[in-house]
Scaffold this motif. Structure first.
Motif: not given
Lengths: 584, 584
Positions: A387-410
């Protein structure tokens, strides 16, 4: 002592001995003429027994009056138990009681003194002295004691000296808010409680102490987010004539020593990663490396295919939740809601499932051809059922959000086991970060951190690009410690204060003693500090630091047990020559 | 590290090795084409040498620019020294320097960095980071570190757990003045800094921790007499299910362990003396027992012979300064002046010399016959050449004055050697002392001290006569530690607060949490606390505790190095909702 043995030490080999135990009544059962009492102390639980018609009638009568948590003293003979209890270390024996004494009766506690209690947080905070009787809480503090002992033992063995630095120091405007203490002998003046012993440990290096440490209370008057305390404990360390490499090795050694001696775990050498890589691969300077799921940047793959959200985005980036293609629509909707929460901050979630036949089914099928989606899957090195999960937007904000999603998936995928420990050094932090609000640079670590020599030229031309000799130790996504090589040159330190917006006068008024000290022969030096409460909770496998602090404060900074803070007498205020002036 | 060895470790067996040392320039000599540099670090001093025409000219030129306290790095070969220096451990070798680097230059220090310095107290306090470079000061702090390590090692071995108690607690009116900390989150309310963790350690006993200790900072906002600090460190301990005997044995064991491991001294078992005997025999509850010179009470011997001063006195009491009959008139006048000083408080001094022929010559010969004086000498069991010193007046005041005189004589006669250690337990302190000023009883130890069970009946009839299960450890006349068996019964504790003049409401408001805790199963318990700064200075053979504290404050409670306390910003006061209101 009032006892001959503790409640944790009697075994079959003691059978026949006359013993005296003291402790608290955990529970008692009265059945068919037999009375059993579970007696508890710090060391364990031992069963006492009395028998109708056999035991001393007076002892039996008294035993029948015992309530939970009564403090008693019992003398009797160790006998082998008929029905063994293999859940407790003393389960092979019991004490046939001959005499019994109540040392102190007890009111019924407001909650159960058991591993699983029925008491809520507030009640347990108010009666903390009863909560501390519960074995999980007591074990947490025993763990803390062992960690402190082993820390001191290791550092002493490495030639470090523990030096106590003062608690009543000087208030400085840099960093978090200070707690202050009005001085009666110097009216109108205040001490501050230390946020860390930073300047003192550097002065000790100037003094030639060479290797300093201290397990020390620090204080920050910050609004308390969950799991922050106004007073907290650091393992604070500083060394002279060292390189960054020496510091990393010494303190990797400390943490390995703690894992070995306290938990019986041999850790492998700690991997290292630059701050830049950590942000790129995990969107965090403290990645949880118990699982992979590294970020994959997708700008090259997904842009210019007509999907406006991706086309307009500064960064498109995703993770591969391997084997999770079975996630239902409902689960994916939950994840979408999750990333849209204000504290996560994404605007939406794009997902793609790799089917059993290798084809890809995504939430953006109408913008991308099957070939485009295959390219996407390839970018993730994806396999069927991923399952591939993809976010998009401003670089800093998107990385921060994907970090949260990654931890949630973990977490959802069970990849964040509390008994697995994954370590990491994060290196080469930026020296400065730009603060929009105050429109100036702030020190990312603190104002005493040394720029990397090779970046020194950038200080005047591009301060934001200067990297520091600063490092964090991260375990399971928790920053357990951090430090830096310090500036030891007065001119560089002055330049640094200048960059941080201090006037020469302000720098001299606040840190003059340190700047002066640098002129009298300061050695190259560096150090590190570990958050001891946090390190203990990590070792204990707990999310919260509260149970690793004997008497914690609540989120309003109150100790509800002793009812502090509290108002003080007018006479005290008069002596201090201060007035309370509450805002209307 | 930047060095291969420290400045303290190279020996003859290292000759021929290429080494790199770092440190501070202690001094350098340039003579006949040879240049020697003494390089110092925490571990020792090593001599560097360079030779005109032999050493690298660049290194030689640089070496000639070195001033005292420059921080340098030197690489070279270990060679055997021509003229050995047996005063330093590395005195057999020196380093033939090949390359030299100045890591940091240094301004000339404001005082000599030598064992004997030319800097006055004020200057050394301001530049404490330089004073700490001097080897006697550094050794004092190294000693303190070893004492702390050994204390923890011993107590851990005895099953004690170190538990950190909070620093931000609640202000209580009992005892000395609290330092207070305004709470921003709870405006108008204040925390207090602990004068000791007394109530918390008792709560830990209620919690079943059984054996607690902590090496912990405590705070008292008192007018600072010489050698008192506003923040000081205690070894704080508490145990459950113990008798006084257990506590005495455990902590006599601790101090014996410290003497053994830190000083290599085996102490004999500690003698014990009641408070009443200590006052009678030494006029002090902390007698210096390095020498005898016990008090001899003389009312029976000297009264009713017509000397009004003695006849009117409540107590006539003296000491035998054995072998001091040779004291001159001038010396005796000095002693008379000494006892008349307000802080000593006697009205005069009577002396008597035992002559070589056994006759007695006294300052009161006109009131006493030779036979009377022989009786006096017999009361002292005096021998030829003894000097008898006698005071008279109110009993308490006279004992106190004679205690001072005894100590003065001990000093003058060289009987108070800092390397001799004489230990003592003083037992059975009174529970209460009457305070004339407030016209009520005060707790002699603290309000949680238990009356002796056998004296419990006196509480209502004669409170001043009640003895406590309280004890002090005294070494060389210094009270190094003290403690008591505590009250663990709510009713007794309430009665105690009552005796001390607390209303029920006041007791509940201040100590309600402790009184409540006593109702939920409090075990019998007791403890002790040692003044750690004082204990370290005793071990170090020093009179002052200052050099055993890294960054002490002066007698006005100021840290003159960092200039604290200091004024704080109006914005900080506003946030705390307090005003400074200086008295006119």
């Amino acid at each position: 002592m009032l006892r001959s043995h503790t409640c944790g030490e009697l075994r079959l080999e003691n059978v026949g001995q006359e013993v005296t135990l003291t402790g608290w009544v955990q529970k008692s059962r009265d059945k068919g003429g037999m009375l059993w009492v579970d007696l508890r102390d710090r060391y364990g639980i031992t069963q006492l027994s009395l028998e109708e018609g056999v035991s001393d009638p007076q002892a039996l009568t008294l035993a029948r009056t015992l309530g939970r948590e009564f403090v008693i003293k019992a003398t009797g003979t160790v006998i082998e138990r008929v029905s063994k209890n293999d859940k407790i270390a003393t389960g092979d024996i019991e004490i046939k009681v001959t005499t019994l004494e109540i040392l102190n009766p007890a009111k019924l506690p407001p909650f159960l003194i058991e591993d699983e209690t029925d008491g809520g947080d507030d009640l347990r905070m108010k009666y903390r002295y009863l909560d501390l009787r519960r074995s999980p809480v007591r074990k947490s503090l025993e763990l803390r004691h062992r960690m402190a002992q082993q820390t001191r033992s290791y550092l002493d063995g490495q030639g470090f000296i523990e030096v106590e630095t003062p608690v009543l120091i000087k208030s400085t405007p840099e960093g978090a808010r200070d707690f202050v203490v009005p001085s009666r002998m110097n009216p109108g003046e205040f001490y501050a409680l230390p946020q860390s012993p930073q300047t003192f440990k550097q002065l000790l290096m100037v003094s030639g102490f060479d290797k300093y440490f201290q397990i020390v209370k620090c204080f920050r008057d910050e609004d308390l987010r969950a799991d922050r305390q106004p007073e907290f404990t650091q393992i604070d360390c500083e060394l002279s004539f060292v390189t960054q490499e020496d510091i990393l090795n010494t303190f990797e050694g400390l943490v390995k020593h703690l894992f070995r001696t306290v938990k019986g775990i041999e850790l492998a050498d700690f991997p290292r990663m630059t701050y830049a890589d950590a942000m790129r691969l995990y969107g965090s300077d403290k990645p949880d490396t118990r699982f992979g799921m590294q970020f994959v940047e997708l700008n090259e793959v997904v842009k210019n295919k007509g999907f406006k959200v991706f086309d307009d985005a500064e960064l498109v980036v995703g993770i591969n939740a391997s084997g999770s293609a079975h996630f239902t629509r409902k689960q994916l909707d939950e994840l979408t809601d999750f990333v849209k929460r204000p504290q996560v901050g994404a605007t939406g979630l794009v997902y793609a499932r790799v089917q059993e036949d290798g084809s890809v089914k995504s939430s953006v099928d109408k913008f991308y051809s099957p070939e485009d989606l295959q390219q996407l899957a390839q970018a993730f090195n994806a396999q069927p059922s991923d399952l591939l999960l993809v976010l998009a937007g401003g670089a800093d904000r998107t990385r921060k959000a994907l970090n949260e999603l990654r931890l949630e998936m973990g977490t959802r995928l069970g990849m964040r086991d509390k008994d697995t420990f994954s370590t990491l050094w994060v290196l080469d932090f930026p020296l400065l970060e730009w603060d929009e609000e105050s429109n100036r640079y702030h020190a990312m670590h603190h104002p005493f951190t040394s720029p990397k020599p090779e970046d020194m030229d950038l200080i005047d031309t591009n301060p934001g690009a200067v990297r520091a000799n600063a490092y964090d130790m991260v375990i399971n996504g928790v920053e357990v410690g951090g430090g830096s090589i310090r500036i030891h040159d007065r001119a560089v330190q002055s330049r640094m204060f200048d960059l941080l917006g201090f006037t020469t006068e302000e720098a001299q008024a606040q840190f003059g003693f340190l700047l002066d000290a640098f002129e009298y022969g300061a050695p190259p030096h560096g150090g590190i500090a570990f958050g001891f409460d946090r390190l203990c909770s990590l070792f204990g496998g707990a999310d919260s630091i509260r149970d690793f602090i004997a008497f914690p404060k609540n989120n309003s900074g109150r100790d509800v047990m002793i009812d502090a803070p509290s108002s003080i007498a007018q006479a005290q205020l008069d002596e201090l020559q201060i007035d309370v002036r509450l805002k209307k």
